[in-house]
Write an enzyme that holds these catalytic residues in place. Structure first.
Site, mmCIF file in Angstrom:
data_model
loop_
_atom_site.group_PDB
_atom_site.id
_atom_site.type_symbol
_atom_site.label_atom_id
_atom_site.label_comp_id
_atom_site.label_asym_id
_atom_site.label_seq_id
_atom_site.Cartn_x
_atom_site.Cartn_y
_atom_site.Cartn_z
ATOM 1 N N ARG A 51 0.793 -1.223 0.000
ATOM 2 C CA ARG A 51 0.000 0.000 0.000
ATOM 3 C C ARG A 51 0.823 1.269 0.000
ATOM 4 O O ARG A 51 0.538 2.211 -0.741
ATOM 5 C CB ARG A 51 -0.936 0.063 1.219
ATOM 6 C CG ARG A 51 -2.258 -0.616 1.017
ATOM 7 C CD ARG A 51 -2.717 -1.206 2.325
ATOM 8 N NE ARG A 51 -1.788 -2.226 2.732
ATOM 9 C CZ ARG A 51 -1.907 -3.506 2.387
ATOM 10 N NH1 ARG A 51 -2.945 -3.906 1.724
ATOM 11 N NH2 ARG A 51 -0.997 -4.401 2.736
ATOM 12 N N THR A 52 1.816 1.343 0.845
ATOM 13 C CA THR A 52 2.481 2.637 1.000
ATOM 14 C C THR A 52 3.200 3.021 -0.288
ATOM 15 O O THR A 52 3.088 4.157 -0.759
ATOM 16 C CB THR A 52 3.445 2.607 2.202
ATOM 17 O OG1 THR A 52 2.700 2.183 3.340
ATOM 18 C CG2 THR A 52 4.019 3.979 2.479
ATOM 19 N N LYS A 80 25.236 -3.115 -2.558
ATOM 20 C CA LYS A 80 26.694 -3.004 -2.796
ATOM 21 C C LYS A 80 27.362 -2.207 -1.683
ATOM 22 O O LYS A 80 28.555 -1.967 -1.722
ATOM 23 C CB LYS A 80 26.952 -2.296 -4.123
ATOM 24 C CG LYS A 80 26.352 -2.978 -5.334
ATOM 25 C CD LYS A 80 26.658 -2.150 -6.580
ATOM 26 C CE LYS A 80 25.986 -2.712 -7.812
ATOM 27 N NZ LYS A 80 26.077 -1.767 -8.942
ATOM 28 N N ARG A 101 11.236 4.293 2.560
ATOM 29 C CA ARG A 101 10.968 3.358 3.663
ATOM 30 C C ARG A 101 12.262 2.614 3.949
ATOM 31 O O ARG A 101 12.955 2.160 3.027
ATOM 32 C CB ARG A 101 9.885 2.364 3.273
ATOM 33 C CG ARG A 101 9.818 1.188 4.240
ATOM 34 C CD ARG A 101 8.603 0.343 4.035
ATOM 35 N NE ARG A 101 7.402 1.051 4.472
ATOM 36 C CZ ARG A 101 6.207 0.485 4.566
ATOM 37 N NH1 ARG A 101 6.050 -0.785 4.252
ATOM 38 N NH2 ARG A 101 5.174 1.179 4.973
ATOM 39 N N HIS A 129 5.493 6.432 11.044
ATOM 40 C CA HIS A 129 4.911 6.186 9.721
ATOM 41 C C HIS A 129 3.897 7.306 9.461
ATOM 42 O O HIS A 129 2.687 7.081 9.488
ATOM 43 C CB HIS A 129 4.238 4.809 9.709
ATOM 44 C CG HIS A 129 3.875 4.294 8.357
ATOM 45 N ND1 HIS A 129 3.789 5.091 7.230
ATOM 46 C CD2 HIS A 129 3.566 3.031 7.941
ATOM 47 C CE1 HIS A 129 3.440 4.336 6.194
ATOM 48 N NE2 HIS A 129 3.311 3.092 6.603
HETATM 49 C C1 NCD Z 1 2.193 -0.804 8.117
HETATM 50 C C2 NCD Z 1 3.695 -0.597 8.181
HETATM 51 O O1 NCD Z 1 4.404 -0.834 7.191
HETATM 52 O O2 NCD Z 1 4.128 -0.152 9.221
HETATM 53 N N1 NCD Z 1 1.733 -1.035 6.825
HETATM 54 C C3 NCD Z 1 1.430 0.023 6.044
HETATM 55 O O3 NCD Z 1 2.266 0.795 5.681
HETATM 56 N N2 NCD Z 1 0.155 0.226 5.738
HETATM 57 C C4 NCD Z 1 1.684 -1.782 9.084
HETATM 58 C C5 NCD Z 1 2.292 -3.136 9.108
HETATM 59 O O4 NCD Z 1 3.164 -3.478 8.316
HETATM 60 O O5 NCD Z 1 1.859 -3.908 9.955
#
Ligand code: NCD
Length: 306
Positions: A51-52, A80, A101, A129
Site C-alpha cells: 500500500r504505502t 553493494k 521506507r 509512519h
Molecule cells: C504498516 C507498516 O508498514 O508499518 N503497513 C502500512 O504501511 N500500511 C503496518 C504493518 O506493516 O503492519
C-alpha cells in the site's frame, strides 16, 4: 524546502488544511489531474510494502506526474554498500520529491539532511509512519466527522507498531482524546511514548489485555499486526501472533457507530467474516490513503490548484 518525517512536522492548522485538500481531491479529482505534470516522484523502498509504495505512486500518477524507484534493498546499490546519504544525493538529480521506507529508525532523517528534494518518511523501523497517520486521520474525520472527543482503542503490537506510534503523536493534539491500549504484556506501548507523549500531555489512557473489555467503550478500534520482522526470536512471535482475533462475536460487543481501522496488511487479527460488517473500514482507509498522499505531494511541492 519541507520534508515529512513525523506527523508533528505539520501544525494542527496545516494538518486540517491538508485534510481539507484531500477531501476536495476526493470530491473533484479531475481538477487535480494535471497538477503535477512534468514532476517525478521517486519511491526508495528498502523494506517490503504494498500500500504505502503503490499509493504514493498512484497519488503522483493521479496528479499527472510520473514515478520511478526501487522496491527492495536487494535491487538497489544498497546491496553493494551504498549509504543512504549517497543514494539521496543521486536521487535528488532524478526526481522532484521522494518517499523512503527503511528498516533503520532515522534513515529518512539522514536522507533529508542530504537531500535537494522533499523527503517523505514512508516508515522507518519501529519508529514512525506519518503518511499512514495522515491516512488514519482522514479516515477518522470522514467517518466520524471529527478528530476530537474520541475514545480510540489501539490493539495488538503496540511495542513495534510504528503506525500506532505516529497516530498517538498526532491525536494527542486534539481535545477530548482518550486511548485504550489493548496488548499483551510483552507488546505494551513503549515507556518513552507513555511517558513523553501521553503523560506529558495529560492524555487519559488505560492499558488492558482483553479486547472484549474495551469494545463497548470505543469510537474507533485500530487493529494492528504483530510485527514479525522486528522480533528477536521466532518463538516469541509464534506465541504472540494470534493473541487477538477480531471476529463477529466480538463485533457484537461494539457500538453501532464504532469503526474498525487497520493499516494493513492483515494476517489473522481480523477474521474475514468481519469484512462485510458496515463498521469494517480498513479497505475504505486504503482509498483515503491515495487522496491524502495526493494532498501531501501538492503541499510539499507547494503546488496550488484553483
Ligand atoms: C504498516 C507498516 O508498514 O508499518 N503497513 C502500512 O504501511 N500500511 C503496518 C504493518 O506493516 O503492519
Amino acid at each position: 524546502m519541507r520534508h515529512l518525517m513525523s506527523p508533528l512536522d505539520l501544525s494542527v492548522e496545516e494538518l486540517d488544511t491538508l485534510l481539507d485538500l484531500a477531501q476536495d481531491i476526493e470530491a473533484h479529482p479531475d481538477k487535480y489531474a494535471h497538477a503535477c505534470e512534468g514532476k517525478k516522484l521517486a519511491t526508495l523502498f528498502y523494506e517490503p510494502s504494498t500500500r504505502t509504495r503503490l499509493s504514493h505512486e498512484a497519488a503522483m500518477l493521479n496528479l499527472g506526474g510520473s514515478v520511478l524507484g526501487f522496491s527492495s534493498a536487494d535491487s538497489s546499490s544498497a546491496s553493494k554498500g551504498e549509504s543512504v546519504s549517497d543514494t539521496i544525493r543521486t536521487v535528488s538529480c532524478y526526481a522532484d520529491i521522494c518517499a523512503m521506507r527503511h528498516p533503520k529508525e532515522g534513515a529518512p532523517m539522514v536522507a533529508c539532511q542530504h537531500s535537494k528534494i522533499p523527503v517523505i518518511n514512508a516508515g522507518d523501523g519501529g519508529h514512525q509512519h506519518p503518511t499512514q497517520t495522515l491516512t488514519d486521520l482522514l479516515t477518522i474525520r470522514s467517518l466520524k466527522g471529527r478528530l476530537n472527543n474520541l475514545t480510540i482503542g489501539l490493539c495488538g503490537d503496540l511495542k513495534f507498531g510504528r503506525t500506532v506510534h505516529s497516530l498517538i503523536n498526532a491525536l494527542v493534539r486534539y481535545e477530548g482524546i482518550r486511548f485504550i491500549l489493548i496488548s499483551p504484556e510483552e507488546l505494551r506501548l513503549p515507556e518513552y511514548i507513555r511517558h513523553d507523549v501521553l503523560d506529558r500531555n495529560n492524555i487519559p489512557y488505560e492499558e488492558v489485555v482483553r479486547l472484549e473489555d474495551a469494545m463497548p467503550q470505543l469510537d474507533i478500534l485500530y487493529m494492528t499486526r504483530v510485527q514479525k520482522e522486528r522480533f528477536f526470536n521466532e518463538e516469541d512471535y509464534v506465541r504472540m501472533k494470534d493473541f487477538y482475533i477480531l471476529d463477529k462475536a466480538k463485533m457484537k460487543l461494539a457500538p453501532e457507530d464504532m469503526y474498525v481501522l487497520h493499516p494493513l496488511p492483515r494476517v489473522n487479527e481480523i477474521s474475514v467474516e468481519v469484512d462485510d460488517d458496515p463498521r469494517a473500514a480498513y479497505f475504505r482507509q486504503v482509498q483515503y490513503g491515495v487522496y491524502v498522499r495526493m494532498a501531501l505531494i501538492l503541499t510539499l511541492l507547494d503546488i496550488h490548484v484553483d
